[in-house]
Design a protein around this motif. Structure first.
Motif, PDB file in Angstrom:
ATOM      1  N   ALA A   1     -99.438  -3.614  67.449  1.00 37.13           N
ATOM      2  CA  ALA A   1     -98.610  -4.526  68.233  1.00 37.13           C
ATOM      3  C   ALA A   1     -98.314  -5.819  67.484  1.00 37.13           C
ATOM      4  N   ALA A   2     -99.208  -6.228  66.593  1.00 41.43           N
ATOM      5  CA  ALA A   2     -99.067  -7.528  65.927  1.00 41.43           C
ATOM      6  C   ALA A   2     -98.142  -7.496  64.728  1.00 41.43           C
ATOM      7  N   ALA A   3     -97.802  -6.313  64.231  1.00 40.13           N
ATOM      8  CA  ALA A   3     -97.010  -6.220  63.006  1.00 40.13           C
ATOM      9  C   ALA A   3     -95.552  -6.568  63.261  1.00 40.13           C
ATOM     10  N   PRO A   4     -95.039  -7.654  62.669  1.00 38.83           N
ATOM     11  CA  PRO A   4     -93.632  -8.013  62.882  1.00 38.83           C
ATOM     12  C   PRO A   4     -92.725  -7.322  61.863  1.00 38.83           C
ATOM     13  N   ASP A   5     -91.489  -7.097  62.254  1.00 43.81           N
ATOM     14  CA  ASP A   5     -90.453  -6.624  61.333  1.00 43.81           C
ATOM     15  C   ASP A   5     -90.838  -5.347  60.598  1.00 43.81           C
ATOM     16  N   VAL A   6     -91.434  -4.403  61.298  1.00 46.83           N
ATOM     17  CA  VAL A   6     -91.725  -3.104  60.700  1.00 46.83           C
ATOM     18  C   VAL A   6     -91.135  -2.016  61.576  1.00 46.83           C
TER      19      VAL A   6
ATOM     20  N   ALA B   1     -91.484  -4.521  54.602  1.00 51.93           N
ATOM     21  CA  ALA B   1     -90.760  -4.940  55.797  1.00 51.93           C
ATOM     22  C   ALA B   1     -89.335  -5.331  55.485  1.00 51.93           C
ATOM     23  N   ARG B   2     -89.113  -5.883  54.336  1.00 53.70           N
ATOM     24  CA  ARG B   2     -87.757  -6.242  53.956  1.00 53.70           C
ATOM     25  C   ARG B   2     -87.634  -6.197  52.446  1.00 53.70           C
ATOM     26  N   ALA B   3     -86.423  -6.028  51.974  1.00 49.50           N
ATOM     27  CA  ALA B   3     -86.208  -5.978  50.544  1.00 49.50           C
ATOM     28  C   ALA B   3     -86.533  -7.332  49.928  1.00 49.50           C
ATOM     29  N   LYS B   4     -87.133  -7.320  48.739  1.00 51.63           N
ATOM     30  CA  LYS B   4     -87.517  -8.540  48.075  1.00 51.63           C
ATOM     31  C   LYS B   4     -86.521  -8.867  46.962  1.00 51.63           C
ATOM     32  N   PRO B   5     -86.316 -10.144  46.660  1.00 47.99           N
ATOM     33  CA  PRO B   5     -85.392 -10.511  45.607  1.00 47.99           C
ATOM     34  C   PRO B   5     -85.907 -10.051  44.258  1.00 47.99           C
ATOM     35  N   ARG B   6     -84.996  -9.708  43.350  1.00 45.55           N
ATOM     36  CA  ARG B   6     -85.390  -9.225  42.036  1.00 45.55           C
ATOM     37  C   ARG B   6     -85.914 -10.370  41.182  1.00 45.55           C
ATOM     38  N   ALA B   7     -86.664 -10.010  40.146  1.00 49.13           N
ATOM     39  CA  ALA B   7     -87.224 -11.027  39.267  1.00 49.13           C
ATOM     40  C   ALA B   7     -86.104 -11.725  38.508  1.00 49.13           C
ATOM     41  N   TRP B   8     -86.327 -12.980  38.154  1.00 50.34           N
ATOM     42  CA  TRP B   8     -85.296 -13.774  37.495  1.00 50.34           C
ATOM     43  C   TRP B   8     -85.943 -14.455  36.314  1.00 50.34           C
ATOM     44  N   GLY B   9     -85.722 -13.850  35.139  1.00 52.04           N
ATOM     45  CA  GLY B   9     -86.255 -14.476  33.937  1.00 52.04           C
ATOM     46  C   GLY B   9     -87.769 -14.402  33.888  1.00 52.04           C
TER      47      GLY B   9
ATOM     48  N   VAL C   1    -110.124  -9.316  66.291  1.00 56.63           N
ATOM     49  CA  VAL C   1    -108.900  -8.710  65.756  1.00 56.63           C
ATOM     50  C   VAL C   1    -107.662  -9.331  66.407  1.00 56.63           C
ATOM     51  N   ALA C   2    -107.743  -9.612  67.706  1.00 55.14           N
ATOM     52  CA  ALA C   2    -106.609 -10.229  68.397  1.00 55.14           C
ATOM     53  C   ALA C   2    -106.278 -11.597  67.823  1.00 55.14           C
ATOM     54  N   ILE C   3    -107.292 -12.317  67.362  1.00 49.77           N
ATOM     55  CA  ILE C   3    -107.079 -13.641  66.796  1.00 49.77           C
ATOM     56  C   ILE C   3    -106.503 -13.559  65.381  1.00 49.77           C
ATOM     57  N   VAL C   4    -107.051 -12.674  64.563  1.00 50.04           N
ATOM     58  CA  VAL C   4    -106.721 -12.647  63.138  1.00 50.04           C
ATOM     59  C   VAL C   4    -105.517 -11.767  62.813  1.00 50.04           C
ATOM     60  N   ALA C   5    -105.370 -10.627  63.490  1.00 56.44           N
ATOM     61  CA  ALA C   5    -104.350  -9.647  63.111  1.00 56.44           C
ATOM     62  C   ALA C   5    -102.924 -10.206  63.084  1.00 56.44           C
ATOM     63  N   PRO C   6    -102.476 -10.962  64.091  1.00 54.45           N
ATOM     64  CA  PRO C   6    -101.082 -11.447  64.026  1.00 54.45           C
ATOM     65  C   PRO C   6    -100.810 -12.323  62.807  1.00 54.45           C
ATOM     66  N   ILE C   7    -101.766 -13.162  62.427  1.00 56.69           N
ATOM     67  CA  ILE C   7    -101.585 -14.004  61.245  1.00 56.69           C
ATOM     68  C   ILE C   7    -101.590 -13.142  59.988  1.00 56.69           C
ATOM     69  N   ALA C   8    -102.538 -12.208  59.907  1.00 59.12           N
ATOM     70  CA  ALA C   8    -102.643 -11.340  58.733  1.00 59.12           C
ATOM     71  C   ALA C   8    -101.391 -10.487  58.551  1.00 59.12           C
ATOM     72  N   LEU C   9    -100.877  -9.913  59.644  1.00 58.82           N
ATOM     73  CA  LEU C   9     -99.696  -9.058  59.536  1.00 58.82           C
ATOM     74  C   LEU C   9     -98.439  -9.867  59.237  1.00 58.82           C
ATOM     75  N   SER C  10     -98.361 -11.099  59.713  1.00 57.39           N
ATOM     76  CA  SER C  10     -97.232 -11.963  59.352  1.00 57.39           C
ATOM     77  C   SER C  10     -97.257 -12.259  57.856  1.00 57.39           C
ATOM     78  N   PHE C  11     -98.437 -12.501  57.339  1.00 57.50           N
ATOM     79  CA  PHE C  11     -98.575 -12.719  55.910  1.00 57.50           C
ATOM     80  C   PHE C  11     -98.146 -11.478  55.135  1.00 57.50           C
ATOM     81  N   ALA C  12     -98.557 -10.303  55.601  1.00 57.48           N
ATOM     82  CA  ALA C  12     -98.197  -9.057  54.923  1.00 57.48           C
ATOM     83  C   ALA C  12     -96.692  -8.873  54.877  1.00 57.48           C
ATOM     84  N   THR C  13     -96.020  -9.185  55.987  1.00 59.44           N
ATOM     85  CA  THR C  13     -94.571  -9.061  56.033  1.00 59.44           C
ATOM     86  C   THR C  13     -93.907  -9.988  55.026  1.00 59.44           C
ATOM     87  N   ARG C  14     -94.375 -11.236  54.963  1.00 57.07           N
ATOM     88  CA  ARG C  14     -93.750 -12.215  54.079  1.00 57.07           C
ATOM     89  C   ARG C  14     -93.918 -11.858  52.612  1.00 57.07           C
ATOM     90  N   TYR C  15     -95.090 -11.351  52.223  1.00 56.49           N
ATOM     91  CA  TYR C  15     -95.380 -11.162  50.819  1.00 56.49           C
ATOM     92  C   TYR C  15     -95.347  -9.705  50.371  1.00 56.49           C
TER      93      TYR C  15
END
Length: 483
Positions: free
Chosen positions: A444-449, A249-257, A116-130
């Protein structure tokens, strides 16, 4: 009133105060450990600190320090982008990739917290981005680790099978492994649906190369295929992230066309995804610092899995090396270590250590074991295993409870194989609790939450698992009389 009952009531008071007064539960737990340990149990300072989880402290600090550096220099952004390309932009597959990855690591011998220590930081970063629910991603990582955790060559599997052999009970290594795999797979599927995983299926591939149009000053690189810009309706990203009450984690841009086109509305998206890149933007290129960080992450995996080195000490050593080589990327990394989480987890586990020193856990287990109705005793042992394991060592509680089950297992009314499997599932599936090692690593691994809110969400989810899974495991594995 017995000292054991007093210690349990004090734990309840700690929970109530922390929930209603927004006081760090770890600080309260340290105070409770001092009061109960000193005044009720007669322990000195050494006895109280015997339960301090020094190894977990180093793991939390070391791993969050290393990945704070990885976020600062853009390595996690590069890994997220590479993951999207690997699954051809199907964002809905990423939680399952993380589930399978942690499951594979534990199945071949990694300790669950190390995987979990190896995978969680990468997984949670992905969750934040998407815009994926962090609860969904964290649960997939932890349940994946437990899904593979009882293979015949795994750490947990070897320990439990050894206990069964020592107690001269009937055992079946394959049944134990498949029971844990099936239970965690079913739970992961339910969480995936409830947390909006199905809504992630229409997200298109992220843009490749420098066309992402990132703002270097922002520290993160947006990509087409995030949140609502991913090709769903404008609210899809927030709905997926907001499932089960966890905000994006953050507001996402609205759809465009058309699907897949993002609106250049924010400072992060200053150009259309198909427009030329902003000069100097190299979000997805490998710089020397990123290459060194990736090498460090690979070294962490090899050190833990191959050489059986401590994950925390290895991570903090690698972080110090990177900080020395690139101080400009690492200057703020120590401030991004999850110190409130470290205080919370270490405080609660120190108090649980006091309970163990007092004999409270053994007292509760022996009380249940003396019940004359085997099926009732079995379900109560499953619940004790789940509840205690949510705060303490899963393997430790299994080592204590399996021997307690021996007297009524010898009566022949309950199958030993099913009972051991039910105890194993009940004691490990609750590791999503933020007070367990795995849950603490996810928190601990979850960024920007909002960490306090994420903590509450993990605590509620862990409570649901504690309430439901032991009964389900008992009904499926014990009542039919496996073995």
């Amino acid at each position: 009133m017995s000292p054991e009952l007093i210690s349990i009531l004090v734990l309840v008071v700690v929970f109530v105060i922390a929930t209603t007064r927004s006081v760090n539960m770890g600080a309260l737990a340290f105070a409770a450990a001092f009061a109960v340990g000193g005044l009720v149990a007669g322990l000195d300072a050494d006895g109280i600190f015997a339960g301090f989880p020094g190894d977990l402290f180093v793991v939390l600090v070391g791993v969050t320090y290393l990945f704070a550096i990885a976020r600062a220099n853009g390595t996690t952004d590069w890994l997220v982008h590479a993951s999207v390309r690997l699954v051809r932009g199907r964002v809905a597959l990423i939680p399952w990739v993380m589930f399978a990855l942690t499951g594979a690591l534990t199945a071949i011998g990694a300790v669950s917290p190390a995987a979990v220590a190896i995978v969680a930081p990468i997984a949670l970063s992905f969750a934040t981005r998407y815009g994926i629910s962090p609860l969904l991603m964290g649960a997939m990582v932890v349940h994946g680790a437990q899904a593979g955790g009882f293979s015949p060559i795994s750490i947990y599997g070897s320990i439990v099978n050894g206990i069964v052999e020592r107690e001269k009970l009937p055992g079946n290594e394959v049944v134990l492994f498949l029971a844990s795999l099936a239970a965690n797979l079913v739970i992961a599927g339910v969480v995936f649906v409830l947390c909006g995983g199905l809504k992630l299926g229409t997200a298109p591939a992220a843009p490749t190369g420098p066309a992402a149009g990132t703002d270097p000053a922002a520290g993160t690189g947006p990509a087409a295929g995030t949140g609502s810009a991913a090709g769903t309706d404008p609210a899809a990203g927030s709905r997926a992230a907001g499932a089960m009450g966890v905000p994006p984690a953050r507001a996402k841009p609205r759809a465009w066309g058309r699907v897949g086109a993002a609106a250049p509305r924010t400072a992060e998206l200053r150009s259309h995804p198909t427009a030329p890149a902003t000069p100097g933007t190299e979000t997805f290129t490998l710089t020397p610092s990123r290459t060194a960080t990736l090498t460090s992450l690979i070294a962490l995996v090899i050190a833990v899995l191959v050489f059986d080195l401590d994950a925390g000490l290895t991570a903090i050593t690698l972080a110090v090396i990177l900080s020395t080589a690139w101080p400009e990327d690492s200057r703020k990394a120590t401030g991004q270590i999850a110190w409130p989480t470290v205080l919370l987890i270490c405080g609660v586990l120190t108090y649980v250590g006091v309970l163990d020193e007092m004999g409270t856990i053994t007292w509760a287990g022996e009380g249940v074991g003396s019940i004359g109705i085997p099926l009732l005793a079995a379900v109560l042992l499953c619940y004790i295993g789940a509840l205690v394991s949510a705060f303490a060592s899963s393997v430790g509680i299994m080592g204590a409870l399996i021997p307690l089950a021996v007297p009524f297992l010898e009566q022949g009314e309950i199958g030993a194989i099913g009972m051991v499997a039910a105890l194993a599932v009940s004691a490990t599936v609750v590791d999503v609790s933020p007070f367990s090692t795995n849950g603490a690593l996810v928190l601990a691994a979850a960024p920007d939450v909002d960490r306090e809110r994420f903590f509450r969400q993990l605590m509620v989810y862990g409570g649901i698992v504690v309430a439901v899974v032991p009964a389900a495991a008992w009904l499926v594995m014990v009542v039919p009389g496996w073995g």
